[in-house]
Write an enzyme that holds these catalytic residues in place. Structure first.
Site, mmCIF file in Angstrom:
data_model
loop_
_atom_site.group_PDB
_atom_site.id
_atom_site.type_symbol
_atom_site.label_atom_id
_atom_site.label_comp_id
_atom_site.label_asym_id
_atom_site.label_seq_id
_atom_site.Cartn_x
_atom_site.Cartn_y
_atom_site.Cartn_z
ATOM 1 N N PRO A 2 0.718 -1.092 0.029
ATOM 2 C CA PRO A 2 0.004 0.125 -0.110
ATOM 3 C C PRO A 2 0.721 1.168 0.190
ATOM 4 C CG PRO A 2 -0.814 -1.636 1.679
ATOM 5 C CD PRO A 2 0.556 -2.186 1.113
ATOM 6 N N GLU A 3 0.311 2.210 -0.644
ATOM 7 C CA GLU A 3 1.076 3.522 -0.738
ATOM 8 C C GLU A 3 0.493 4.373 0.075
ATOM 9 O OE1 GLU A 3 2.650 4.833 -4.568
ATOM 10 O OE2 GLU A 3 2.283 3.063 -5.519
ATOM 11 N N LYS A 52 4.221 5.538 5.070
ATOM 12 C CA LYS A 52 3.600 4.317 4.936
ATOM 13 C C LYS A 52 3.357 3.741 6.453
ATOM 14 C CE LYS A 52 5.262 3.035 0.191
ATOM 15 N NZ LYS A 52 6.031 1.991 -0.437
ATOM 16 N N ARG A 259 12.604 -3.536 -7.883
ATOM 17 C CA ARG A 259 11.124 -3.015 -7.969
ATOM 18 C C ARG A 259 10.872 -3.107 -9.420
ATOM 19 N NH1 ARG A 259 8.208 -1.301 -3.550
ATOM 20 N NH2 ARG A 259 6.613 -1.937 -4.665
#
Length: 269
Positions: A2-3, A52, A259
């Site tokens: 989640p951002e 976060k 990523r």
């Protein structure tokens, strides 16, 4: 993972659900049993997020006693699930909070711990500015970026540089700014950085309000569908090999520091 907008949305939701209420806190899974026992029956004060990270603040049970604080980091798999009435626990529920207005179950977080104010300060000291917090100073991020030889695409994902930016916002704001993610940070101008920061400040509150990211400008929000049926369109994120929504060039893809990275080799220079 989640951002930042997701954590800010959760903080808003948990404050709405629990603020000012005495709550029941349990750990059906058992891994947060000691912390839950200390919190059970306390009054929930507020929730807040930075990047976060999510914190639940409780009102002390007595004067002179430190206020309990819970630190949550969802990591890759963590999630909260709200409920109207408590049902028998299903699955690995790390923490359950129940109040008069409803409740929520936390499953699969990377972190769920009782912490002190000093420990909160230590976490904040390691984080970069959060575009969703009005008091954040973007110059802190700029000072790190313009001195760095690392690619700007990696720097935007570094939580010590910018807090709350993840893979989607990274890919999309760099596309919207026309910046190649491989460009070293020291070759990003102050005007370009200021534009990225302002764009994040515009886009991320939309994610908080709607619960979904909206990153494609109205004039480009047509044509090829989104990368998943329940997601809005993106310019480049998860669109490898598909035509750029602006110029038609196939969207490029490669890993960057572990990523997935997506960009348009024509629109981003």
């Amino acid at each position: 993972m989640p951002e930042g907008h997701t954590l800010h949305r959760l903080a808003r939701r948990h404050t709405e659900l629990f603020a000012g209420e005495q709550v029941a806190v349990t750990s059906p899974q058992g891994r947060f049993a000691d912390g839950a026992a200390r919190l059970d029956g306390h009054v929930f004060e507020r929730a807040e997020a930075w990047g976060k990270h999510l914190w639940h603040h409780y009102i002390p049970a007595a004067s002179g006693v430190s206020a309990p604080i819970v630190h949550v980091h969802l990591g890759l798999y963590g999630a909260f699930t709200d409920f109207d009435r408590p049902e028998p626990p299903v699955g690995q529920i790390r923490m359950r909070i129940a109040g008069p207005r409803g409740g929520t179950d936390l499953r699969g977080p990377t972190a769920c711990d009782l912490v002190t104010e000093e420990q909160v300060d230590a976490v904040l000291a390691r984080l970069g500015p959060d575009p969703l917090r009005a008091e954040s100073d973007p110059d802190r991020a700029w000072q790190r970026i313009h001195r760095s030889a690392r690619p700007v695409g990696a720097l935007l994902m570094d939580q010590k540089v910018l807090a709350g930016v993840g893979n989607v916002y990274r890919a999309e704001v760099l596309f919207r700014a026309g910046i190649d993610p491989h460009r070293p940070g020291r070759f990003v101008s102050r005007a370009e950085f200021d534009g990225v920061w302002a764009d994040l400040q515009d886009l991320m509150p939309v994610g908080v309000a709607r619960g979904r990211m909206h990153v494609v400008r109205a004039e480009h929000d047509h044509g090829a569908p989104s990368y998943a049926p329940d997601r809005p369109r993106t310019y480049v994120y998860r669109r490898a090999g598909e035509s750029c929504r602006v110029c038609g060039t196939p969207v490029s893809y490669q890993p960057m520091e572990g990523r997935n990275l997506f960009w348009c080799s024509t629109c981003q220079v």
